[in-house]
Design an enzyme around this catalytic site. Structure first.
Site, PDB file in Angstrom:
ATOM      1  N   CYS A  43       0.061   3.426   8.202  1.00 46.92           N
ATOM      2  CA  CYS A  43       0.291   2.681   6.965  1.00 46.92           C
ATOM      3  C   CYS A  43      -0.141   1.252   7.249  1.00 46.92           C
ATOM      4  CB  CYS A  43       1.782   2.729   6.615  1.00 46.92           C
ATOM      5  SG  CYS A  43       2.307   1.592   5.317  1.00 46.92           S
ATOM      6  N   ASN A  44      -1.051   0.735   6.434  1.00 48.50           N
ATOM      7  CA  ASN A  44      -1.566  -0.607   6.669  1.00 48.50           C
ATOM      8  C   ASN A  44      -0.474  -1.663   6.577  1.00 48.50           C
ATOM      9  OD1 ASN A  44      -4.778  -0.791   6.782  1.00 48.50           O
ATOM     10  ND2 ASN A  44      -4.208   0.952   5.547  1.00 48.50           N
ATOM     11  N   HIS A  96      -5.479   5.807   1.761  1.00 43.25           N
ATOM     12  CA  HIS A  96      -5.961   6.695   0.697  1.00 43.25           C
ATOM     13  C   HIS A  96      -7.491   6.653   0.549  1.00 43.25           C
ATOM     14  CE1 HIS A  96      -1.758   6.658  -0.620  1.00 43.25           C
ATOM     15  NE2 HIS A  96      -2.038   7.599  -1.490  1.00 43.25           N
ATOM     16  N   ASP A 117       3.913   7.294   7.464  1.00 44.13           N
ATOM     17  CA  ASP A 117       3.322   6.498   6.393  1.00 44.13           C
ATOM     18  C   ASP A 117       4.365   6.342   5.295  1.00 44.13           C
ATOM     19  OD1 ASP A 117       1.231   5.202   4.877  1.00 44.13           O
ATOM     20  OD2 ASP A 117       1.012   7.023   3.712  1.00 44.13           O
ATOM     21  N   SER A 118       4.103   5.421   4.376  1.00 38.84           N
ATOM     22  CA  SER A 118       4.994   5.250   3.234  1.00 38.84           C
ATOM     23  C   SER A 118       4.935   6.449   2.289  1.00 38.84           C
ATOM     24  CB  SER A 118       4.626   3.971   2.476  1.00 38.84           C
ATOM     25  OG  SER A 118       3.272   4.020   2.077  1.00 38.84           O
TER      26      SER A 118
END
Length: 273
Positions: free
Chosen positions: A76-77, A189, A13-14
């Site tokens: 991560c979207n 999140h 993920d970022s």
């Protein structure tokens, strides 16, 4: 073949949001080993170009491959939307994102063919959930809403604070006044404030958590390919965490998300990959 089963799943993920995906994988696939990478030096991804996000994703995948991972989940979207197709073509390893599982679950959940999506500015501006949903079911109406303050509220530990309920109302009042009957949490999140969002939106709306749907897709894929860890050796349920910066801050946050103690987080110079 046995080593393939016990090889870890890579998750990246970022930053810290993808921990909700790692948490869901640990719940639904408790025997699997996980290697998590959070790109905390270069977060957020939402403001970056597609070429940059593809380059970042390539570097992270090359790093995860040094850990002998058997599959990779882009938790991560933004990276799922902008880099998934490119990296799937480039690497000889199963790679999945979070957008398609979430979109499919919403298509299956909606009765009246009206779906809401909440996400970051970048996710909403990309229109990726609308695009994917329409590829699956062109007749569905999709209403997307950016909720940028949800991420800092979660990261700063305000999940239980009254201000979070006020911000949820501020962003989602217009969504609640529509007749959607399913809503996608289009940011990793957001599951951390899912109960608050559900309380505000009411029981008539089904909340779709792409983290859960992704874990279930991963489980199905590993089982179909004979790659699932059955826990028959000691090589199971092991977790390691890597970041590109701010390891201690990440570790403290991870301990509020994961259902077990995260004792160490290692820093990697991701630009070397």
């Amino acid at each position: 073949m046995e080593s393939r089963k016990t090889a870890p799943v890579g998750v990246f993920d970022s930053g810290v949001g993808g921990l909700t995906v790692a948490r869901e994988i640990s719940r639904q696939l408790p025997e699997e080993n996980i290697v998590y990478f959070g790109d905390t030096a270069r977060v957020p991804y939402g403001s970056k170009s597609q070429n940059t996000i593809i380059r970042f994703s390539e570097q992270i995948i090359r790093f995860l491959k040094t850990k002998q991972v058997k599959a990779i989940v882009i938790a991560c979207n933004t990276a799922s939307a902008l880099a998934l197709d490119a990296v799937r073509d480039e690497f000889d390893i199963p790679i999945m994102g979070v957008v398609i599982p979430g979109a499919r679950a919403a298509v299956e959940a909606t009765k009246n063919r009206k779906v809401g999506v909440v996400g970051t500015d970048a996710t909403v501006q990309s229109g990726m959930y609308t695009k994917v949903i329409h590829e699956m079911a062109p007749d569905i109406t999709v209403i997307e809403k950016a909720c940028p303050l949800f991420v800092p509220l979660v990261e700063e530990g305000f999940k239980e604070h009254v201000v979070t309920r006020e911000i949820i109302e501020y962003y989602l009042e217009s969504m609640r006044n529509t007749d959607i009957d399913a809503m996608i949490l289009g940011c990793t999140h957001y599951p951390l404030i899912r109960s608050k969002i559900r309380d505000y939106m009411g029981d008539r709306i089904q909340i779709v958590n792409p983290a859960y749907e992704t874990a279930m897709d991963l489980k199905k894929m590993l089982e179909e390919r004979g790659m699932a860890n059955d826990g028959s050796t000691e090589q199971h349920s092991r977790y390691s965490f890597f970041v590109s910066d701010a390891a201690e801050k990440f570790r403290k946050f991870a301990n509020t998300v994961m259902p077990f103690d995260v004792p160490t987080t290692n820093v990697v110079n991701i630009e070397e990959y």
